[in-house]
Write a protein that holds these residues in place. Structure first.
Motif, short mmCIF file in Angstrom:
data_model
loop_
_atom_site.label_atom_id
_atom_site.label_comp_id
_atom_site.label_asym_id
_atom_site.label_seq_id
_atom_site.Cartn_x
_atom_site.Cartn_y
_atom_site.Cartn_z
N UNK A 96 65.40 22.83 80.43
CA UNK A 96 65.18 22.99 81.82
C UNK A 96 65.45 23.97 83.34
N UNK A 97 67.32 23.21 83.39
CA UNK A 97 67.76 23.74 84.37
C UNK A 97 68.09 25.25 85.20
N UNK A 98 67.17 26.26 83.88
CA UNK A 98 67.13 27.39 83.89
C UNK A 98 66.14 27.22 84.92
N UNK A 99 64.87 26.92 84.40
CA UNK A 99 63.71 27.01 84.71
C UNK A 99 63.76 26.21 86.22
N UNK A 100 64.02 25.15 86.71
CA UNK A 100 64.46 24.57 87.80
C UNK A 100 64.86 25.83 88.50
N UNK A 101 65.05 26.71 88.42
CA UNK A 101 66.06 27.69 89.61
C UNK A 101 65.32 28.30 89.47
N UNK A 102 64.46 28.90 89.20
CA UNK A 102 63.68 29.83 88.69
C UNK A 102 62.34 29.28 90.10
N UNK A 103 61.44 27.50 89.97
CA UNK A 103 60.49 27.61 91.03
C UNK A 103 61.22 27.28 91.68
N UNK A 104 62.55 26.31 91.84
CA UNK A 104 63.00 25.97 93.37
C UNK A 104 62.12 26.77 94.85
N UNK A 105 61.65 25.84 95.57
CA UNK A 105 61.41 26.27 97.42
C UNK A 105 62.55 26.73 97.71
N UNK A 106 63.75 26.27 97.24
CA UNK A 106 64.69 26.94 98.19
C UNK A 106 66.33 27.61 96.88
N UNK A 107 66.65 28.28 97.07
CA UNK A 107 68.18 28.14 95.55
C UNK A 107 69.27 27.77 96.57
N UNK A 108 69.33 28.20 97.82
CA UNK A 108 70.33 27.64 99.06
C UNK A 108 70.19 26.44 99.39
N UNK A 109 69.44 25.65 99.34
CA UNK A 109 68.96 24.27 99.92
C UNK A 109 70.47 23.07 99.45
N UNK A 110 70.47 22.04 100.02
CA UNK A 110 71.73 21.98 99.69
C UNK A 110 70.82 19.96 99.02
N UNK A 111 69.62 20.22 99.27
CA UNK A 111 69.00 18.98 98.67
C UNK A 111 67.34 19.32 97.52
N UNK A 112 68.19 18.81 96.45
CA UNK A 112 67.21 19.34 95.37
C UNK A 112 65.47 19.07 95.55
N UNK A 113 64.71 20.08 95.18
CA UNK A 113 63.89 19.74 94.88
C UNK A 113 62.96 19.79 93.96
N UNK A 114 63.40 19.69 92.97
CA UNK A 114 62.65 19.33 91.34
C UNK A 114 63.26 18.30 90.85
N UNK A 115 62.79 17.97 90.63
CA UNK A 115 63.33 15.95 90.02
C UNK A 115 63.03 16.11 88.52
N UNK A 116 64.41 15.28 88.07
CA UNK A 116 64.18 15.84 86.50
C UNK A 116 64.74 13.81 86.37
N UNK A 117 64.52 14.21 84.73
CA UNK A 117 64.14 12.82 84.08
C UNK A 117 64.12 12.42 82.62
N UNK A 118 64.94 11.97 81.97
CA UNK A 118 64.92 12.29 80.55
C UNK A 118 64.43 10.60 79.88
N UNK A 119 63.70 9.46 80.88
CA UNK A 119 62.71 8.66 80.28
C UNK A 119 61.72 8.61 80.47
N UNK A 120 60.72 8.27 79.83
CA UNK A 120 59.52 8.16 79.38
C UNK A 120 59.20 7.33 79.86
N UNK A 121 59.31 6.33 80.50
CA UNK A 121 58.62 5.19 81.50
C UNK A 121 59.08 5.75 82.07
#
Length: 234
Positions: A61-86
Motif C-alpha cells: 500500500x506504500x506504493x499506492x500512497x505515493x501515487x495518490x498523495x495530494x503533494x509528494x513534497x509535503x512534510x505532512x502525511x496526506x494519507x493515513x494507514x493502519x493495520x488494526x481492524x477496529x
C-alpha cells in the motif's frame, strides 16, 4: 482483510469495489466505504486516482500512497494507514474511504487529517473526559516539543531581557565553557537523539529498548561533562 471488516461492520451499505493494478503483478486492490456516510465526491476521486496509476508492480500500500498523495513534497502525511481492524472500522464509520492491497495488512484511509496523528485507538474505548484530556495532553506535548528548542535558542541568543534575572544567572552558569552557539548546540542534540531513536527502532527489541533508554542518559551526561551541551539544552 475484507472479511475482518465485514465481521466488524454487518451493514449492507458497506461497499467493496475490486480492481487490479500493476501491469506485471496484477495486484488486487479494493476500495472500501460505507454508502450514505462517505462523501460520494471523495469516493469518485479515490477511484479516478487509482485508475490513473500506471506502473509495472504494486507490492504494498506504500506504493499506492505515493501515487495518490495530494503533494509528494509535503512534510505532512496526506494519507493515513493502519493495520488494526477496529481502528479502520471507526474511520469508515466517520466517513473515510479505505484502500486495501492484497498481500499486506496495512490499509490506507483518506482523507487524512493532521489531528489524527495524535489520536490512538484507545480513545474510542475510554471515558469522554479522560480521552479528551489525553488528546489535549498530546497536543500540548506536540507544541512543546516543536517550539521549546526554538524558543530556547531565540531567548538565549537574542532576547535576554525577556528572561527573569534569576533564570538568567542559571542559564549563564550552565552555558559557561560551551564552545558552540545555542543554535549549533540544539542541532547537535536533535541529531544525536534522532540517531538514538533510529537505533532503538531498527535493532532487536530487547537491545533496542535498553539502547534508547541507557543511551539517552549516557549521551546526555557525557555531552554535559565534555562541555558540548548545557544542562538546560539536554
Amino acid at each position: 482483510n475484507t472479511t475482518l471488516i465485514r465481521k466488524r461492520i454487518k451493514n449492507p451499505n458497506l461497499k467493496l469495489e475490486m480492481m487490479q493494478l500493476g501491469k506485471q503483478t496484477k495486484t488486487d486492490v479494493c476500495i472500501c466505504y460505507i454508502k450514505g456516510i462517505a462523501n460520494e465526491k471523495i469516493v469518485r476521486e479515490v477511484r479516478e486516482r487509482l485508475k490513473k496509476i500506471k506502473t509495472d508492480a504494486i507490492l504494498d500500500t506504500g506504493i499506492i500512497e505515493q501515487f495518490i498523495s495530494d503533494s509528494r513534497l509535503s512534510l505532512f502525511p496526506t494519507v493515513g494507514n493502519s493495520e488494526k481492524c477496529d481502528k479502520l472500522a471507526g474511520k469508515l464509520l466517520e466517513g473515510r474511504v479505505a484502500i486495501f492491497c492484497d498481500g499486506t495488512p496495512y490499509v490506507l484511509t483518506v482523507p487524512y487529517l493532521f489531528i489524527e496523528s495524535i489520536q490512538t485507538t484507545d480513545d474510542y474505548y475510554d471515558h469522554a473526559y479522560f480521552a479528551t484530556f489525553m488528546r489535549l495532553l498530546r497536543l500540548i506535548a506536540l507544541l512543546v516539543s516543536n517550539l521549546l528548542p526554538a524558543m530556547y535558542v531565540a531567548l538565549v541568543s537574542f532576547h535576554h531581557t525577556v528572561i527573569p534575572f534569576k533564570l538568567m544567572i542559571t542559564l549563564a552558569a550552565s552555558r559557561q565553557g560551551i564552545p558552540f552557539s545555542p543554535f549549533t548546540e540544539a542541532i547537535l542534540m536533535i541529531i544525536a537523539f534522532e540517531l538514538l531513536r533510529e537505533a532503538g527502532v531498527r535493532m532487536p527489541r530487547p537491545i533496542g529498548q535498553a539502547l534508547s533508554i541507557v543511551g539517552a542518559i549516557v549521551l546526555g551526561e557525557a555531552s554535559v561533562a565534555a562541555g558540548i551541551a548545557s544542562n538546560l539544552m539536554v
